[in-house]
Design an enzyme around this catalytic site. Structure first.
Site, short mmCIF file in Angstrom:
data_model
loop_
_atom_site.label_atom_id
_atom_site.label_comp_id
_atom_site.label_asym_id
_atom_site.label_seq_id
_atom_site.Cartn_x
_atom_site.Cartn_y
_atom_site.Cartn_z
N SER A 53 0.83 -1.20 0.00
CA SER A 53 0.00 0.00 0.00
C SER A 53 0.87 1.26 0.00
CB SER A 53 -0.98 -0.04 1.18
OG SER A 53 -2.00 0.93 1.02
N ASP A 77 -9.91 -5.02 -4.74
CA ASP A 77 -9.37 -3.98 -3.86
C ASP A 77 -10.26 -2.75 -3.89
OD1 ASP A 77 -7.78 -2.10 -2.48
OD2 ASP A 77 -5.93 -3.06 -3.17
N HIS A 136 -7.94 -5.33 -0.55
CA HIS A 136 -6.67 -4.66 -0.29
C HIS A 136 -5.74 -5.57 0.51
CE1 HIS A 136 -4.24 -1.11 -0.41
NE2 HIS A 136 -4.21 -0.94 0.90
#
Length: 269
Positions: free
Chosen positions: A96, A220, A248
């Site tokens: 991320s 996601d 995610h």
């Protein structure tokens, strides 16, 4: 084994060093810490890899200075850790926001001390939508979350966690995972989200001159799959591996596949 590395005067980062062998540097996402990779640390050392988990400034056990949450400074922090530990031929695994930092590190530091990068659900090349970039999260949504951090940080972090995984998770796991975010400093959490909103890595992609593997969940809801496609187009020779059943949190949604693809990228199995 844990230790602290001073990355600038009076700022020390916590680093967990697990196993022995070729180094793998793990950089976590917002707003958690290195412990999110627990289910990778349990596996990789068995295959001869040394796992190095960094808590970014403001997160986990690291110091939380008032400033320095831009991508340049945080990627410089990673460089100081790699230099201090004398790492060679390391693979940088960024999740991320950590994926965005891996890209900035590879471009800004010319891939020094690395032999490759793995971008997992990376919040890149731009996390928020722009007039010339229709992908990502609307800026207004991020601004609403930032406002929430000023008024009720625990609820804002917990709400973010509700969108993280595509598959059901146990209540104890959710409590544990949200707790990683609660451990972060309040202003580090705010400033990290501001960087996610404002930073632009499109100019960095062509300067990533390392073998690059992109792992990204098709489901996601935080960093949409279209971002992975943009990274794949911009980083020459990169390999994109879709995770059909993951949100995610692909490192847990499809844990076994994630670990296998990570080992494939490392050349370890």
């Amino acid at each position: 084994m844990g230790r602290y590395v001073e990355v600038e005067k009076d700022v020390k980062l916590y680093v967990e060093d697990i196993g022995a062998g070729r180094p793998v540097i793990f950089v976590h996402g917002w707003p958690v810490n290195h412990r999110m990779f627990e289910y990778q640390y349990n596996v990789l050392p068995k295959y001869g890899f040394r796992c190095i988990g960094i808590d970014l400034r403001g997160y986990g056990k690291s110091d939380a200075p008032w400033s320095g949450y831009d991508y340049d400074r945080m990627s410089d922090d990673i460089a100081v850790v790699a230099d201090t530990l004398g790492l060679l031929h390391a693979t940088l695994v960024g999740f991320s926001m950590g994926g965005a930092l891996a890209i900035r590190y590879a471009a800004r530091h010319y891939g020094r001390r690395l032999c490759g990068i793995v971008l997992a659900a990376a919040a890149a090349p731009v996390f928020t939508q722009r007039p010339d970039f229709p992908y990502g999260t609307p800026v207004e949504q991020i601004n609403k979350s930032i406002a929430g951090l000023y008024t009720d940080r625990p609820k804002t972090v917990a709400d973010f966690g509700m969108t993280f995984f595509a598959k059901p998770i146990s209540d104890p796991f959710r409590t544990w995972f949200n707790g990683l975010g609660f451990d972060a400093s309040s202003y580090g959490t705010i400033k990290g989200l501001e960087s996610l909103r404002d930073e632009d890595l499109r100019g960095d992609l062509a300067n990533v001159q390392l073998p690059t593997t992109i792992l990204h969940g098709k489901l996601d809801a935080i960093a949409p799959y279209a971002l992975a496609e943009q990274m794949n187009k911009g980083i020459q020779g990169s390999k994109l591996v879709p995770f059909e059943q993951s949100g995610h949190g692909l490192f847990y949604d499809e844990r076994e596949k994630f670990n296998q693809e990570l080992l494939n990228a490392l050349g370890g199995k």
